[in-house]
Design an enzyme around this catalytic site. Structure first.
Site, PDB file in Angstrom:
ATOM      1  N   CYS A   1      18.735 -37.369 -34.037  1.00 51.78           N
ATOM      2  CA  CYS A   1      17.836 -38.504 -33.760  1.00 51.78           C
ATOM      3  C   CYS A   1      17.657 -39.483 -34.927  1.00 51.78           C
ATOM      4  O   CYS A   1      17.822 -40.695 -34.733  1.00 51.78           O
ATOM      5  CB  CYS A   1      16.480 -38.021 -33.279  1.00 51.78           C
ATOM      6  SG  CYS A   1      16.439 -36.391 -32.558  1.00 51.78           S
TER       7      CYS A   1
ATOM      8  N   HIS B   1      14.938 -39.030 -25.789  1.00 53.66           N
ATOM      9  CA  HIS B   1      16.008 -38.122 -26.214  1.00 53.66           C
ATOM     10  C   HIS B   1      16.519 -37.442 -24.956  1.00 53.66           C
ATOM     11  O   HIS B   1      15.719 -37.061 -24.113  1.00 53.66           O
ATOM     12  CB  HIS B   1      15.519 -36.990 -27.107  1.00 53.66           C
ATOM     13  CG  HIS B   1      14.649 -37.382 -28.245  1.00 53.66           C
ATOM     14  ND1 HIS B   1      15.111 -37.414 -29.530  1.00 53.66           N
ATOM     15  CD2 HIS B   1      13.347 -37.728 -28.305  1.00 53.66           C
ATOM     16  CE1 HIS B   1      14.114 -37.755 -30.330  1.00 53.66           C
ATOM     17  NE2 HIS B   1      13.032 -37.955 -29.618  1.00 53.66           N
TER      18      HIS B   1
END
Ligand SMILES: [Zn+2]
Ligand SMILES: [Zn+2]
Length: 646
Positions: free
Chosen positions: A338, A515
């Site tokens: 991320c 995500h």
């Protein structure tokens, strides 16, 4: 005599004398037929034995063999009988620890100097059968903790004594059947005769109380069912699962290996496994690109400071590999992708006009797992996530989630998975983000799920601290569930990394981050695929689609020629031109689960054809090289589009 009132699930009320046992009450309350199927009862919230006296007004529900709680009671009772059998057989050498029911059966932990052997399993089972035939009742008694401690101390059962010391209560319940007595909350079957189908399954080591500083005990696993037919089906499934074990097949088919020299939990992809992985990756990338995603690559390490900003060091530090120093700066291996995607986002000013940004990466991450927890491809220390991050405005959420679900289910379908369990997890107690954001995001997830027509289960309070999430478990051919896909909304990282975009109002706003991973990790997903297909991959996935073999040396030249031609045409083909009997070559190719065997004899050479044999032993009519290539192209295409899973 005082009367008390019992309320049945139907709402019907009956009065009975105080102290009436559950068994007596059943005679009054339910049909004979139902009574014969009843093994316990629920009094208010409490599960109780048939022998339990009812002392006060209560709601009352019989637990019959079909009730969801029934198997647990049966299996827990079987654990007691197994402990009784082990004590009867191995006597004074054995101490008993704990023996609960678990998902697929039960276990009991024993402390015994000598290890149990598979021969002992048969002995234990035979002893259990003897005890079951005697059908001793399970008798509950309540005693003072001091009395119980004395009882177990006298019989040398120090694990029970330790449990009692830690309980710190005044009274405890004991269950007795035959000569065996156990510290136990119950409830149990009325008697051991209910155990019509029990089996000792396996042995494993287990630390006392799961503490690696305490003694390693021997854990005997078993299972039990009400119906012998169910036991038979279960045992068949275990056998099937053993045959499909991805570690066994991975070795036999030379897909992957783990080497002590390299380190545990680090996967080495052998040529065939690497090819399988490449096919999956290519498919994944192509699907993402055509669905509006851009592809990223990011490094495996980053400065430690970045992991501070992301919060990983604080919240995830124990799962990360330790830091390394380069030019007096600390770096750390990535446990997640991320922050790298965020760094790419932050390379320049973003505008709402570019939204939504959909960025994906097959990103390899490293996470610490205890050596003991490592398991083939399923639990490893380095793995590749099929990761993606979507950056968008709050009002994009629902549509983006819907599109993710769409792509998700489509890709899973191409691999033959069409049965799922879907969970929606909502805000936990500890969380970041405003009420309004949580509300909006959770509603968006719900609406997307509903629009996609997915039945889901709500997991209240089980979301991550930074946002709500959807988890999808896939069911394999044996009906086993595997957690793969996850879709998570994140209010936290955009804040931490001070991400902004210019809105329609020309002001700065914070983007929403999603995500998501569809397969989860490539390693684990391939492990699931190997077991799902038992190594016999559909043609489009098979690392080796065909193996060509000559009958005698007379066809060697033609065989080599066809092999080269098909390889050039993109067919994943091997050749077997050894001077061996044809049957031997066929058997070997079948063991390797290769979809097509191309057999070349004089007839084929003359006609310029190949004879095609399938791995199940069937034959296709002889065909030209061109026809065979077309067959492969068609299989590749229908596999990739999910229209066929041959
Ligand atoms: Zn018990
Ligand atoms: Zn992420």
């Amino acid at each position: 005599m005082t009367e008390i009132s019992i309320t049945l699930p139907s709402g019907e009320q009956k009065t009975v004398p105080v102290g009436t046992t559950v068994a007596e009450a059943l005679k009054e309350l339910v049909s004979n037929k139902e009574r014969k199927q009843t093994i316990a009862a629920r009094l208010d919230e409490r599960l109780v034995d048939l022998s339990t006296p009812i002392e006060a007004d209560a709601t009352f529900a019989p637990i019959t063999v079909d009730s969801p709680e029934a198997l647990g009671i049966l299996r827990h009772s079987a654990a007691h009988v197994m402990a009784e059998a082990v004590l009867a057989l191995f006597g004074k050498d054995v101490q008993v620890a704990i023996g609960p029911a678990i998902a697929d059966g039960f276990y009991y932990d024993f402390d015994r100097a000598e290890p149990f052997t598979p021969d002992d399993f048969a002995l234990i089972e035979a002893k259990m059968q003897e005890l079951i035939a005697a059908a001793a009742p399970f008798c509950r008694e309540t005693v003072s903790t001091a009395q119980a401690t004395q009882l177990f101390a006298k019989s040398g059962q120090s694990y029970k004594v330790e449990l009692l010391n830690d309980l710190a209560v005044e009274t405890v319940s004991l269950y007795r059947q035959g000569d065996f007595v156990d510290l136990c909350r119950g409830p149990h079957l009325p008697h051991a005769g209910w155990l019509k189908a029990v089996k000792v399954i396996k042995l494993a080591g287990a630390y006392w109380r799961g503490d690696e500083n305490r003694k390693m005990l021997q854990r005997l696993y078993g299972t039990a069912f009400f119906d012998p037919k169910d036991l038979k089906a279960y045992l068949f499934q275990i056998e099937e699962a053993k045959k499909r074990d991805h570690r066994k097949l991975g070795k036999e088919l030379e897909l992957f290996a783990v080497s002590d020299q390299v380190g545990p939990g680090l996967i080495l992809w052998q040529p065939k496994g690497a090819l399988l992985r490449k096919i999956i990756e290519d498919h994944w990338r192509a699907e993402h690109y055509s669905n509006g995603y851009e592809l990223l690559f990011t490094p495996h390490i980053a400065r430690r400071d970045m992991w501070k900003t992301s919060g990983h060091l604080d919240f995830y530090g124990e799962n990360m590999f330790s830091a390394m120093e380069i030019e007096e700066v600390s770096y750390q291996l990535k446990p997640m992708n991320c922050p790298f995607h965020i760094a790419i986002y932050n390379t320049r000013k973003r505008s709402y006009r570019e939204f939504p940004l959909r960025w994906c990466e097959l990103g390899t991450v490293y996470r610490f797992e205890k050596t003991g927890a490592l398991h083939g491809l399923m639990r490893v220390r380095g793995f590749t996530q099929d990761d993606a991050h979507i950056f968008c405005r709050p009002d994009h959420l629902e549509e983006e989630i819907f599109d993710i679900l769409d792509l998700n289910l489509h890709i899973l379908k191409t691999f033959g998975f069409e049965r799922y369990e879907v969970y929606l997890s909502t805000r936990p107690e500890k969380s970041v983000g405003s009420d309004e954001h949580w509300e909006q995001a959770t509603t968006a997830l719900k609406l997307a799920l509903e629009k996609k027509g997915l039945v889901y289960e709500l997991d209240p309070g089980e979301g991550v601290f930074y946002g709500p999430k959807i988890d999808i478990k896939i069911k394999d051919v044996l009906g086993r569930s595997w957690q793969c896909s996850t879709i998570q909304v994140d209010f936290n990282l955009p804040e931490r990394f001070e991400m902004t975009y210019t809105g329609e109002d020309s002001k700065d706003h914070q983007p929403i981050m999603i995500h998501r991973a569809l397969m989860g990790s490539l390693e684990r997903f391939i492990g699931v695929l190997i077991e799902h297909f038992a190594g016999a991959f559909p043609v489009w996935l098979a690392p080796v689609q065909a193996r060509i073999m000559n009958i005698t040396d007379a066809q060697l030249g033609y065989t080599e020629e066809v092999y080269a031609q098909l390889r050039r045409a993109g067919v994943r083909i091997e050749k077997d031109v050894r001077n061996e009997k044809l049957n031997y070559k066929i058997r070997e190719a079948q063991m390797q689960k290769i979809p097509y065997m191309l057999i070349i004899g004089d007839k084929e050479v003359e006609a310029g054809q190949v004879t095609v044999r399938l791995r199940n032993g069937d034959n296709l009519p002889a065909m030209s090289i061109f026809e065979f290539t077309a067959l492969i192209v068609k299989e590749n295409e229908s596999g990739r589009t999910g229209s066929c899973n041959s």
